[in-house]
Design a protein around this motif. Structure first.
Motif, PDB file in Angstrom:
ATOM      1  N   GLY A 202       2.037  41.491  51.795  1.00  0.00           N
ATOM      2  CA  GLY A 202       2.452  41.644  53.362  1.00  0.00           C
ATOM      3  C   GLY A 202       3.527  42.579  53.401  1.00  0.00           C
ATOM      4  N   GLN A 203       4.042  42.965  54.555  1.00  0.00           N
ATOM      5  CA  GLN A 203       5.218  43.853  54.559  1.00  0.00           C
ATOM      6  C   GLN A 203       5.916  43.755  56.005  1.00  0.00           C
ATOM      7  N   ARG A 204       7.233  43.980  55.966  1.00  0.00           N
ATOM      8  CA  ARG A 204       7.780  43.977  57.213  1.00  0.00           C
ATOM      9  C   ARG A 204       8.698  45.313  57.192  1.00  0.00           C
ATOM     10  N   LEU A 205       8.453  46.378  58.026  1.00  0.00           N
ATOM     11  CA  LEU A 205       8.781  47.437  58.123  1.00  0.00           C
ATOM     12  C   LEU A 205       9.611  47.513  59.523  1.00  0.00           C
ATOM     13  N   SER A 206      10.966  48.180  59.301  1.00  0.00           N
ATOM     14  CA  SER A 206      11.675  48.434  60.562  1.00  0.00           C
ATOM     15  C   SER A 206      12.529  49.690  60.127  1.00  0.00           C
ATOM     16  N   GLY A 207      12.428  50.849  61.054  1.00  0.00           N
ATOM     17  CA  GLY A 207      13.177  51.998  60.512  1.00  0.00           C
ATOM     18  C   GLY A 207      13.523  52.937  61.732  1.00  0.00           C
ATOM     19  N   MET A 234      11.537  59.574  59.265  1.00  0.00           N
ATOM     20  CA  MET A 234      11.752  58.165  59.489  1.00  0.00           C
ATOM     21  C   MET A 234      12.321  57.656  58.213  1.00  0.00           C
ATOM     22  N   LYS A 235      13.281  56.584  58.464  1.00  0.00           N
ATOM     23  CA  LYS A 235      14.159  56.041  57.533  1.00  0.00           C
ATOM     24  C   LYS A 235      13.836  54.322  57.344  1.00  0.00           C
ATOM     25  N   PHE A 236      13.108  53.891  56.695  1.00  0.00           N
ATOM     26  CA  PHE A 236      13.039  52.364  56.748  1.00  0.00           C
ATOM     27  C   PHE A 236      13.691  51.816  55.569  1.00  0.00           C
ATOM     28  N   HIS A 237      14.483  50.820  56.242  1.00  0.00           N
ATOM     29  CA  HIS A 237      15.611  50.303  55.022  1.00  0.00           C
ATOM     30  C   HIS A 237      16.082  48.635  55.515  1.00  0.00           C
ATOM     31  N   SER A 238      16.631  48.275  54.657  1.00  0.00           N
ATOM     32  CA  SER A 238      17.130  46.871  54.838  1.00  0.00           C
ATOM     33  C   SER A 238      17.966  46.767  55.690  1.00  0.00           C
ATOM     34  N   LEU A 239      19.036  47.618  55.975  1.00  0.00           N
ATOM     35  CA  LEU A 239      20.014  47.571  56.974  1.00  0.00           C
ATOM     36  C   LEU A 239      19.273  47.394  58.154  1.00  0.00           C
ATOM     37  N   PHE A 240      18.207  47.773  58.498  1.00  0.00           N
ATOM     38  CA  PHE A 240      17.548  47.661  59.754  1.00  0.00           C
ATOM     39  C   PHE A 240      16.412  46.386  59.960  1.00  0.00           C
ATOM     40  N   GLY A 241      16.510  45.826  58.687  1.00  0.00           N
ATOM     41  CA  GLY A 241      15.600  44.695  58.712  1.00  0.00           C
ATOM     42  C   GLY A 241      14.302  44.718  57.799  1.00  0.00           C
ATOM     43  N   SER A 242      14.090  45.917  57.138  1.00  0.00           N
ATOM     44  CA  SER A 242      12.903  46.157  56.520  1.00  0.00           C
ATOM     45  C   SER A 242      12.923  45.530  55.144  1.00  0.00           C
ATOM     46  N   ASN A 243      11.778  45.041  54.365  1.00  0.00           N
ATOM     47  CA  ASN A 243      11.688  44.779  53.186  1.00  0.00           C
ATOM     48  C   ASN A 243      11.316  45.840  52.323  1.00  0.00           C
TER      49      ASN A 243
END
Length: 383
Positions: A202-207, A234-243
């Protein structure tokens, strides 16, 4: 059986989907057969009147692709313009399609999308939301595909783009993307069950990202001349809630040439590059109804992909048109994986288009061959 299915879909396409007012100069002389053809297309005209209101068009959604098999559902579509008086006429048409689809592969797809042109085309907003219960196939990563293994995923996706005009035809703006996947079914002991592949649990992406568009098309639904170029990051990062943390760049270049009477040539070059830990669902892919028709979507996927496509569009009769298309593409993990003698794959085919409204919205059927014969039934042009 395949021939019967194909005939049925073409018949539905001609009888059940409508057309706008006719353009006499686009007809051809069919002699005695013109009377029958005229009645057939006239039936399509009357059908749209029954299925539409002044602001909405309701379309029985009948789709087909190798990834979904036959899909049945419905689509409500609104085409409108913002602004008033002189600004109203010069602003590009906005659209709001709502779609529900159930496929014979037991996939459920619910989507809504808003494309909004505002202030005499000085600003543009795109918002899309999608929920799917989507059994699919995974064939590994890279050019050496393995036997496809089935898996099933429920996912929710949302994106929001806003662009502002900064020069003639040039737009700049931020974008946001969010996606969450739940892989609820995997083959025990298979590739995805090993959890060694990013995204297999699974995944959770936020970017957040940025896009630059150069848009000089004369029509957004059916361009006959001009260009459309897009560079996005696009930048996906834990700072935005992405795992998962990774970056992705996409370069999309398109050119439209008007040739002959109502004929159009289209060329596209699309490059996708990724860096970081990329879940398999977000890797660059080839195949499907948009990139490399004739290849199963995601059959070839990796960090990077390059795809080239070309189309020749020409009229046949009244609102019926045809398209001849070809494509070539590659995927790779590093830049040295690309080259004319390195896993370059090709595809081609023919398609039919049927015009729905005065703005140029089309229904389409495409017959393609790549690593397999395939046909696609849907809405709008590919490029």
């Amino acid at each position: 059986m395949k021939r019967r299915t194909t005939f049925f879909l073409i018949l539905q396409f001609l009888l059940c989907y409508p057309a706008p007012a006719q353009e006499q100069d686009s007809t051809v002389d069919l002699g005695k057969s013109e009377s029958f053809a005229g009645k057939l297309f006239g039936l399509a005209d009357r059908t749209i009147e029954l299925l539409s209101t002044d602001s909405w068009t309701f379309i029985p959604a009948l789709t087909y692709s190798p990834e979904t098999s036959l899909g049945i559902g419905g689509r409500a579509l609104k085409i409108f313009r913002t602004g008033k008086d002189r600004a109203f006429e010069s602003t590009r048409p906005s659209s709001l399609p709502l779609t529900f689809l159930y496929t014979l592969n037991h996939q459920v797809i619910l989507t809504g999308e808003l494309e909004l042109w505002m202030d005499e085309n000085r600003s543009f907003l795109n918002a899309r939301m999608e929920f799917s219960d989507y059994p699919f196939e995974f064939s590994g990563i890279g050019n050496e595909v393995v036997e496809a293994e089935p898996y099933a995923s429920r996912y929710f996706f949302f994106h929001l783009y806003y662009e502002k005009k900064i020069a003639k035809g040039l737009y700049l703006g931020p974008r946001y993307e969010f996606r969450v996947d739940d892989l609820y079914q995997k083959i025990p002991g298979g590739m995805l069950d090993s959890r060694n592949i990013p995204g297999s649990n699974g995944q959770r992406l936020s970017g957040l990202g940025l896009a630059v568009n150069f848009d000089r098309r004369d029509n957004i639904f059916q361009p006959t001349k001009g260009v459309y170029h897009q560079l996005s990051w696009m930048k996906f990062h834990s700072l935005f809630g992405s795992n998962y943390d990774f970056s992705q760049w996409i370069f999309d270049f398109r050119k439209y040439w008007s040739v002959g009477k109502e004929q159009v040539l289209v060329g596209q070059a699309r490059f996708s590059f990724s860096e970081g830990e990329v879940p398999f669902q977000h890797l660059a892919m080839m195949g499907g109804s948009d990139l490399m028709r004739g290849y199963f979507e995601g059959r070839y996927r990796d960090r990077h992909a390059m795809v080239y496509q070309a189309e020749w569009r020409f009229p046949v009769y009244r609102n019926l048109r045809m398209v001849a298309f070809g494509s070539a593409g590659q995927v790779g993990r590093k830049s040295s994986d690309f080259g004319l003698n390195r896993n370059l794959r090709m595809a081609g085919g023919l398609g039919f288009r049927y015009r729905l409204n005065e703005e140029g919205l089309h229904l389409r059927i495409d017959f393609a061959y790549g690593d397999q014969p395939a046909f696609y039934f849907g809405l709008n042009e590919v490029i």
